[in-house]
Design a protein around this motif. Structure first.
Motif, PDB file in Angstrom:
ATOM      1  N   LYS A 163       0.838  -1.207   0.000  1.00 35.24           N
ATOM      2  CA  LYS A 163       0.000   0.000   0.000  1.00 35.24           C
ATOM      3  C   LYS A 163       0.868   1.250   0.000  1.00 35.24           C
ATOM      4  N   ALA A 164       1.980   1.193   0.743  1.00 33.11           N
ATOM      5  CA  ALA A 164       2.920   2.312   0.735  1.00 33.11           C
ATOM      6  C   ALA A 164       3.466   2.537  -0.668  1.00 33.11           C
ATOM      7  N   LEU A 165       3.807   1.442  -1.354  1.00 34.63           N
ATOM      8  CA  LEU A 165       4.333   1.556  -2.715  1.00 34.63           C
ATOM      9  C   LEU A 165       3.291   2.153  -3.653  1.00 34.63           C
ATOM     10  N   GLY A 166       2.025   1.807  -3.448  1.00 31.48           N
ATOM     11  CA  GLY A 166       0.959   2.351  -4.285  1.00 31.48           C
ATOM     12  C   GLY A 166       0.895   3.866  -4.211  1.00 31.48           C
ATOM     13  N   ILE A 167       1.169   4.425  -3.032  1.00 33.72           N
ATOM     14  CA  ILE A 167       1.178   5.883  -2.880  1.00 33.72           C
ATOM     15  C   ILE A 167       2.414   6.487  -3.522  1.00 33.72           C
ATOM     16  N   LEU A 168       3.574   5.908  -3.240  1.00 34.56           N
ATOM     17  CA  LEU A 168       4.828   6.499  -3.709  1.00 34.56           C
ATOM     18  C   LEU A 168       5.032   6.318  -5.209  1.00 34.56           C
ATOM     19  N   GLU A 169       4.425   5.276  -5.778  1.00 29.86           N
ATOM     20  CA  GLU A 169       4.593   5.030  -7.211  1.00 29.86           C
ATOM     21  C   GLU A 169       4.089   6.209  -8.033  1.00 29.86           C
TER      22      GLU A 169
END
Length: 608
Positions: free
Chosen positions: A398-404
Motif C-alpha cells: 500500500k505504501a508503494l501504491g502511494i509512492l509510485e
C-alpha cells in the motif's frame, strides 16, 4: 592563555576525572601535602571547566602508586570537536619532557570508556599506547610532569600545539599515500545520525561543490589515518559549521574555507573563523537564519539550506521538507505537554508542514492523529506520511501504491530512491529493490549506508558470491563503517568461514569494546573456529558487559564441554537455566552435558 611551563611534582596525587556535564568536570592533581596544582586546571573559553575540583584533599598513604616518571597530558574528550581542539593542549611537552615511564589523562565522557579510535592520533605522535593510562581512581606518582595548557578553546593555541596537527597528518600520509591528492574537500554532515544537527537538503549543496571540483567526504566512515592523509593534502575546504571543519588544522597549507553557519549559533562560526586565522586560511562565511524553538537545543535543530545559498538552481523538494519536519518532530517527541504547540508557533511552519508535524508527534506519543484540513490531504507531505504509516502497519505494498504516483518526479533523488527500494524490500520484491538501489547508488556513489543496502540486496538476489566482493570493497574503502564489517563477518560465518569472521569481529571489538551485543556473536565465531580459549575470554567479556544475557552462560557451558570439563559446563548451564528457565535450547544442552557426566572420564574439569 597560561604561560608555557613544565612543572615537576614529586609524589603527586591524582583524583579521577568525573563528567559533571558538557561544560563541567571534576578531577585534578595535588602535591604530597594535598594542595591543588593550579596548572592542572582546564580552561575553556572564559571559564574553568574543572572549577568543581576541590582545592585541598587529605593525602592517603594507602593509594595505589605508579613508580617512575610520568607526563600528564590533560583531559581526553570523547566529543570529536572538543577532542580535536582541547585534548592536544599539553602534548607540546612530549619532546621536552625527556624519558618518561608513561602518560596520564583525565577522561571527560558520560560513560567511563574512552573512544578507542581517537587513540590513533597519539600513535601518529609517536606515543606508545600501552603506556597511556586514564586516571579512573585516586593514584599517587613518584614524579609527575605537568605541562601548562597551551590550547584554550576560543582563546588561543600556541605555535607548538598548532605544529602538532600537520605533523600527525604528514605521518598519516606516509602510511596511506593513496588517500591523499584531493586539494578540495567538502566535509558533509548529511549521513550523520538523525540525533545530530543536519540540513535536510544538504545533498543539493554537495552537488554544487562537486561541480566546482570538490570531493565530498563523510569523515565518520573513514579511519583516522585515511582522514588525516586527506586533510594534509587539501587546500580548500567547505561545509556546514561543525566539528568536521576543525580538521583544517591538519592541512599542510590551507588556503580557504567556505563555511555555512547559523545566526543562532554565531559563537560556533566565530570559533571556526578563529581556527582558520590561526592557520592563515581565508574564510568565506555565510550566515543563514535558522528557525529556532526554545525546547530544542540549537546544536540539535535540523534545518533546510536557503535556496539563495544554492543559487536557486536546486529547489527544495517536498521530500526534503518531509525529512526536515520528521527530524523536527523527533526532537519534540517525549517532551513536556505543550512543547509541540510552542514549536508550531515559534517555527511558523506552513499549513501542510504543521499538519505533518502534529501527526508525527501524535504517532510518536501513541496518541490519536489529528485530521488534516481537506486542502492539505493532497499535499505530497501527507502522501509521504501515509506511505510511512502503511509501512509501519506492515502494509508495504500500500505504501508503494502511494509512492509510485510520485516516482516520476524523484528519479534523480537518491534519498527518495533509497527509501523506495527499502519499501520494495519490505514487500519482498527484491529484484525491483536492487534495481532502484543501483539507480540511487549511481547518483550518490560515496554513500556507505546505501552501498551496504545495495550489497545486502545483491546477497538476496545474486548470492554470497556477488555480495562478498562488494562488502570487502566497502570495508576497505570505509574501515570505520562498522555496520559493513559486521555484515561481512555475518556472511562469512554463514559460509562456515568462522576463522575469518572471528578475525573481523575481534578487530572491531578491540576498537569498539562498548558494543556489548557483539561479544556473544564473537564468542560463537571463535568457538566454531576451534579457538576455545579465546572464545572463553570473549564469553566472559560478554557476561561482564551484559550479565542478564543467559546465552553468554550457555556459550561458556559449550566451551567447557568441548574442553572436556563437563562439571564446569554443568555449572554454567544451570546458571543459564536459572536465569531463563523457558528456553528449550538451554535444557537440551543440559541433557548433553548430563550424558557426558554419566560416562567415566579421567577429567571432570575443575577450572573456572
Amino acid at each position: 592563555m597560561p604561560e608555557k611551563e613544565l612543572l615537576a611534582v614529586p609524589n603527586a596525587i591524582l583524583t579521577p576525572g568525573r563528567h559533571l556535564g558538557p561544560e563541567e568536570a571534576e578531577g585534578g592533581i595535588y602535591d604530597a601535602q594535598g594542595r591543588y596544582i593550579e596548572s592542572a586546571r582546564h580552561l575553556r573559553r572564559r571559564r574553568n571547566l574543572t572549577a568543581p575540583t576541590p582545592q585541598q584533599l587529605n593525602p592517603s598513604s594507602t593509594l595505589p602508586r605508579l613508580r617512575g616518571r610520568y607526563l600528564y597530558l590533560g583531559w581526553f574528550f570523547n566529543h570529536y570537536g572538543h577532542f580535536i581542539l582541547e585534548s592536544f593542549s599539553r602534548c607540546w611537552a612530549l619532546e621536552e619532557s625527556g624519558s618518561v615511564d608513561g602518560y596520564l589523562f583525565h577522561l571527560h565522557a558520560p560513560r567511563p570508556e574512552a573512544r578507542r579510535d581517537y587513540l590513533g592520533f597519539f600513535s601518529l605522535l609517536g606515543l606508545p599506547l600501552h603506556r597511556l593510562h586514564f586516571v579512573m581512581e585516586p593514584v599517587s606518582v613518584d614524579e609527575l610532569l605537568v605541562p601548562s595548557q597551551q590550547a584554550v578553546l576560543a582563546r588561543g593555541m600556541s605555535p607548538e600545539v598548532l605544529e602538532l596537527y600537520p605533523r600527525m597528518a604528514h605521518r598519516a600520509r606516509t602510511l596511506m599515500p593513496a588517500t591523499s591528492g584531493h586539494r578540495k574537500l567538502y566535509l558533509s554532515r548529511r549521513l550523520l545520525p538523525d540525533s545530530m544537527r543536519k540540513a535536510a537538503n544538504e545533498m543539493a549543496l554537495e552537488s554544487r561543490f562537486r561541480e566546482k571540483g570538490y570531493r565530498v567526504v563523510h569523515p565518520q566512515y573513514l579511519s583516522i589515518q585515511q582522514q588525516l592523509s586527506l586533510y594534509y593534502g587539501a587546500r580548500q575546504f567547505a561545509g556546514l559549521d561543525g566539528s568536521g571543519l576543525h580538521n583544517v588544522l591538519f592541512s599542510e597549507e590551507p588556503e580557504s574555507m567556505w563555511l555555512l553557519g547559523a545566526e543562532n549559533r554565531l559563537a560556533d562560526a566565530i570559533t571556526q573563523v578563529q581556527i582558520n586565522e590561526w592557520r592563515q586560511c581565508h574564510t568565506t562565511l555565510i550566515l543563514q537564519q535558522v528557525p529556532q524553538a526554545d525546547c530544542i537545543p540549537s546544536q540539535l535543530t535540523p534545518f533546510v539550506i536557503d535556496s539563495q545559498i544554492l543559487e536557486g538552481r536546486v529547489p527544495l523538494t517536498p521530500y526534503d521538507r518531509f525529512n526536515w519536519v520528521s527530524q523536527l518532530s523527533a526532537r519534540v517527541a517525549g517532551k513536556a505537554p505543550g512543547s509541540a504547540g510552542r514549536v508550531l508557533r515559534q517555527l511558523k511552519l506552513r499549513p501542510d508542514e504543521a499538519c505533518l508535524f502534529e501527526n508525527l508527534v501524535a504517532e510518536a506519543g501513541h496518541q490519536e492523529s489529528p485530521d488534516c484540513r481537506e486542502e492539505h490531504r493532497e499535499s505530497e507531505l501527507i502522501s509521504f506520511l501515509l506511505a510511512e504509516r502503511y509501512l509501519s502497519e506492515g502494509k508495504p505494498r500500500k505504501a508503494l501504491g502511494i509512492l509510485e504516483k510520485l516516482l516520476p518526479g524523484y528519479r534523480n533523488n537518491p534519498a527518495f530512491l533509497h527509501r523506495y527500494a527499502e519499501i520494495l524490500k519490505a514487500a519482498e520484491m527484491h529484484e525491483e529493490a536492487l534495481s532502484f538501489a543501483t539507480e540511487a547508488l549511481a547518483l550518490d556513489p560515496g554513500n556507505p549506508p546505501l552501498a551496504l543496502f545495495h550489497a545486502e540486496l545483491s546477497l538476496l538476489t545474486r548470492g554470497a558470491g556477488t555480495a562478498l566482493p562488494l562488502l570487502e570493497e566497502l570495508v576497505t574503502a570505509y574501515p570505520a563503517f562498522l555496520a559493513a564489517r559486521i555484515k561481512l563477518a555475518e556472511i562469512l560465518a554463514k559460509q562456515e568461514q568462522f576463522e575469518a569472521a572471528a578475525d573481523i569481529l575481534g578487530e572491531l571489538l578491540a576498537e569498539s569494546p562498548e558494543r556489548k551485543n557483539l561479544w556473544p556473536r564473537l564468542t560463537w565465531y571463535l568457538f566454531r573456529a576451534g579457538r576455545l580459549e579465546e572464545a572463553r575470554g570473549a564469553a566472559r567479556e560478554a557476561l561482564q558487559r551484559a550479565p542478564d544475557n543467559p546465552f553468554s552462560r550457555m556459550h561458556l557451558a559449550r566451551i567447557h564441554l568441548q574442553l572436556g570439563e563437563p562439571q564446569l559446563a554443568m555449572n554454567w548451564i544451570d546458571k543459564a537455566i536459572e536465569q531463563a528457565p523457558g528456553k528449550p535450547e538451554l535444557r537440551k544442552l543440559r541433557e548433553q552435558i548430563s550424558m557426558k557426566l554419566s560416562r567415566p572420564s579421567g577429567n571432570d574439569g575443575t577450572r573456572a
